[in-house]
Scaffold this active site. Structure first.
Site, PDB file in Angstrom:
ATOM      1  CB  SER A 167      -0.827   0.048   1.161  1.00 34.63           C
ATOM      2  OG  SER A 167      -1.351   1.173   1.470  1.00 34.63           O
ATOM      3  CE1 TYR A 186      -4.448  -2.043   5.339  1.00 37.72           C
ATOM      4  CE2 TYR A 186      -3.432   0.074   4.827  1.00 37.72           C
ATOM      5  CZ  TYR A 186      -4.073  -0.879   4.446  1.00 37.72           C
ATOM      6  OH  TYR A 186      -4.122  -1.237   2.865  1.00 37.72           O
ATOM      7  CE  LYS A 191      -1.913  -3.789   3.263  1.00 37.89           C
ATOM      8  NZ  LYS A 191      -2.031  -4.708   2.432  1.00 37.89           N
ATOM      9  CB  THR A 234     -12.330  -2.429  -3.249  1.00 37.61           C
ATOM     10  OG1 THR A 234     -11.577  -1.946  -2.013  1.00 37.61           O
ATOM     11  CG2 THR A 234     -11.291  -2.442  -4.226  1.00 37.61           C
TER      12      THR A 234
HETATM   13  P1  NAP Z   1     -11.710  -6.107  -0.115  1.00 36.29           P
HETATM   14  O1  NAP Z   1     -12.448  -5.640  -1.483  1.00 36.29           O
HETATM   15  O2  NAP Z   1     -12.388  -5.858   0.838  1.00 36.29           O
HETATM   16  O3  NAP Z   1     -11.299  -7.671  -0.568  1.00 36.29           O
HETATM   17  C1  NAP Z   1     -10.521  -8.191   0.456  1.00 36.29           C
HETATM   18  C2  NAP Z   1     -10.337  -9.711   0.167  1.00 36.29           C
HETATM   19  O4  NAP Z   1      -9.411 -10.058   0.973  1.00 36.29           O
HETATM   20  C3  NAP Z   1     -11.723 -10.402   0.299  1.00 36.29           C
HETATM   21  O5  NAP Z   1     -11.491 -11.535  -0.601  1.00 36.29           O
HETATM   22  C4  NAP Z   1     -11.657 -10.817   1.875  1.00 36.29           C
HETATM   23  O6  NAP Z   1     -12.413 -12.276   1.743  1.00 36.29           O
HETATM   24  C5  NAP Z   1     -10.070 -11.364   1.770  1.00 36.29           C
HETATM   25  N1  NAP Z   1      -9.672 -11.379   3.333  1.00 36.29           N
HETATM   26  C6  NAP Z   1      -9.824 -10.509   4.075  1.00 36.29           C
HETATM   27  N2  NAP Z   1      -9.493 -11.042   5.180  1.00 36.29           N
HETATM   28  C7  NAP Z   1      -9.168 -12.229   5.193  1.00 36.29           C
HETATM   29  C8  NAP Z   1      -8.570 -13.086   5.825  1.00 36.29           C
HETATM   30  N3  NAP Z   1      -8.616 -13.356   7.236  1.00 36.29           N
HETATM   31  N4  NAP Z   1      -8.546 -14.662   5.447  1.00 36.29           N
HETATM   32  C9  NAP Z   1      -8.916 -14.925   4.054  1.00 36.29           C
HETATM   33  N5  NAP Z   1      -9.199 -13.855   3.147  1.00 36.29           N
HETATM   34  C10 NAP Z   1      -9.231 -12.387   3.710  1.00 36.29           C
HETATM   35  O7  NAP Z   1     -10.329  -5.301  -0.398  1.00 36.29           O
HETATM   36  P2  NAP Z   1      -9.345  -4.689  -1.273  1.00 36.29           P
HETATM   37  O8  NAP Z   1      -9.590  -3.183  -1.252  1.00 36.29           O
HETATM   38  O9  NAP Z   1      -9.488  -5.248  -2.653  1.00 36.29           O
HETATM   39  O10 NAP Z   1      -7.992  -4.990  -0.655  1.00 36.29           O
HETATM   40  C11 NAP Z   1      -6.888  -6.109  -0.950  1.00 36.29           C
HETATM   41  C12 NAP Z   1      -5.719  -5.958  -0.881  1.00 36.29           C
HETATM   42  O11 NAP Z   1      -5.252  -4.486  -1.182  1.00 36.29           O
HETATM   43  C13 NAP Z   1      -5.597  -5.648   0.879  1.00 36.29           C
HETATM   44  O12 NAP Z   1      -4.325  -6.374   1.355  1.00 36.29           O
HETATM   45  C14 NAP Z   1      -5.562  -4.036   1.036  1.00 36.29           C
HETATM   46  O13 NAP Z   1      -4.854  -3.639   2.283  1.00 36.29           O
HETATM   47  C15 NAP Z   1      -4.838  -3.571  -0.227  1.00 36.29           C
HETATM   48  N6  NAP Z   1      -4.806  -2.236  -0.675  1.00 36.29           N
HETATM   49  C16 NAP Z   1      -6.204  -1.759  -0.795  1.00 36.29           C
HETATM   50  C17 NAP Z   1      -6.309  -0.475  -1.033  1.00 36.29           C
HETATM   51  C18 NAP Z   1      -7.608   0.108  -1.439  1.00 36.29           C
HETATM   52  O14 NAP Z   1      -7.706   1.441  -1.477  1.00 36.29           O
HETATM   53  N7  NAP Z   1      -8.739  -0.666  -1.595  1.00 36.29           N
HETATM   54  C19 NAP Z   1      -5.166   0.395  -1.179  1.00 36.29           C
HETATM   55  C20 NAP Z   1      -3.859  -0.180  -1.291  1.00 36.29           C
HETATM   56  C21 NAP Z   1      -3.832  -1.526  -0.706  1.00 36.29           C
HETATM   57  P3  NAP Z   1     -13.717 -12.075   2.756  1.00 36.29           P
HETATM   58  O15 NAP Z   1     -14.521 -10.948   2.176  1.00 36.29           O
HETATM   59  O16 NAP Z   1     -14.209 -13.283   2.701  1.00 36.29           O
HETATM   60  O17 NAP Z   1     -13.127 -11.683   4.253  1.00 36.29           O
END
Ligand code: NAP
Length: 232
Positions: free
Chosen positions: A137, A150, A154, A185
């Site tokens: 991130s 968080y 990261k 997301t």
């Molecule tokens: P999201 O739409 O909420 O999806 C998260 C995914 O991770 C879901 O499939 C969720 O499954 C799974 N997950 C969460 N906790 C878990 C656990 N304990 N065991 C197994 N699976 C788990 O999130 P996203 O925004 O796409 O984020 C994905 C990654 O990108 C994360 O690491 C996040 O920190 C990173 N990121 C996101 C952003 C942003 O702005 N969106 C920016 C920078 C980095 P369930 O729903 O079943 O829990």
């Protein structure tokens, strides 16, 4: 190629799964909630009928579930690409956040990637080829407003990536740290933020896919992406 993706049921993980499937690669997917994962896999299977889509639900914050998923993968395949994407954002300030917040953020955002990578690596090393992507991130790069635990998790994931890269340099396995700013997301739905103000999950997927397409002698070590208008 055989693509293992964590957190594949939605958001960035789903977009990465969709992109690799669109290019004809077989998928090995996991995330926590079984129903959501099955729905995502069914949607992909309908869209890409010639691609093999395997899935197994696991709570990756628990080491024994990570190891169960790893064994399941290794019975089926030698991973070509591993995308450590599962994670979630709990906002907080270090002074005020709940007790245990650092522990739970580390368990999901860091330990999951650490344990899964260590479990799958011997198989990847045996074929001297592969690529590991860690979805970090911009909160891995600098202090982040309400980043709290968080941001610590990261930063640690980026540290994991850097050390892994050094160790695997001469082993034929590439390591890429992906550091996105805000991506629309689940984390952002209901926030009131205009989806057009921040990035799309497919933007991250396109860069991951592009980085996987280089010659064996080239690696993209870091991908840093931000909304065109900058961070929120
Ligand atoms: P999201 O739409 O909420 O999806 C998260 C995914 O991770 C879901 O499939 C969720 O499954 C799974 N997950 C969460 N906790 C878990 C656990 N304990 N065991 C197994 N699976 C788990 O999130 P996203 O925004 O796409 O984020 C994905 C990654 O990108 C994360 O690491 C996040 O920190 C990173 N990121 C996101 C952003 C942003 O702005 N969106 C920016 C920078 C980095 P369930 O729903 O079943 O829990």
């Amino acid at each position: 190629m055989n693509i293992v993706i964590t957190g594949a049921s939605k958001g960035i993980g789903y977009a990465i799964a969709e992109t690799f499937a669109a290019h004809g690669h077989d998928l090995y997917l996991t995330s926590k909630t079984a129903n959501d994962l099955a729905t995502a896999a069914a949607t992909l299977a309908k869209q890409f009928p010639t691609v093999q889509i395997h899935f197994m639900a696991a709570d990756l914050s628990k080491e024994r579930e990570v190891m169960a998923f790893a064994s399941w993968c290794l019975q089926k395949t030698t991973p070509t690409i591993l995308v450590n994407n599962a994670g979630y954002f709990l906002p907080g300030k270090l002074q005020d956040e709940a007790a245990g917040q650092l522990q739970s953020q580390l368990e999901t955002n860091l330990f999951s990637a650490y344990h899964l990578t260590r479990a799958l690596l011997p198989s990847m090393l045996s074929v001297k080829t592969g690529h590991i992507f860690n979805i970090c991130s911009i909160a891995s790069l600098a202090a982040y407003e309400n980043g709290g635990a968080y941001s610590i998790s990261k930063f640690a994931l980026l540290g994991f990536s850097k050390n892994l890269r050094l160790e695997l340099k001469d082993k034929g396995i590439k390591v890429t740290a992906v550091c996105p700013g805000a991506v629309y997301t689940n984390s952002w739905s209901g926030s009131g933020v205009d989806p057009k103000r921040i990035m799309e999950a497919s933007d991250i997927a396109k860069m991951v896919y592009a980085a996987s397409q280089l010659s064996p002698q080239a690696v993209v070590e870091d991908i840093v992406m931000r909304p065109q208008l900058g961070d929120l």
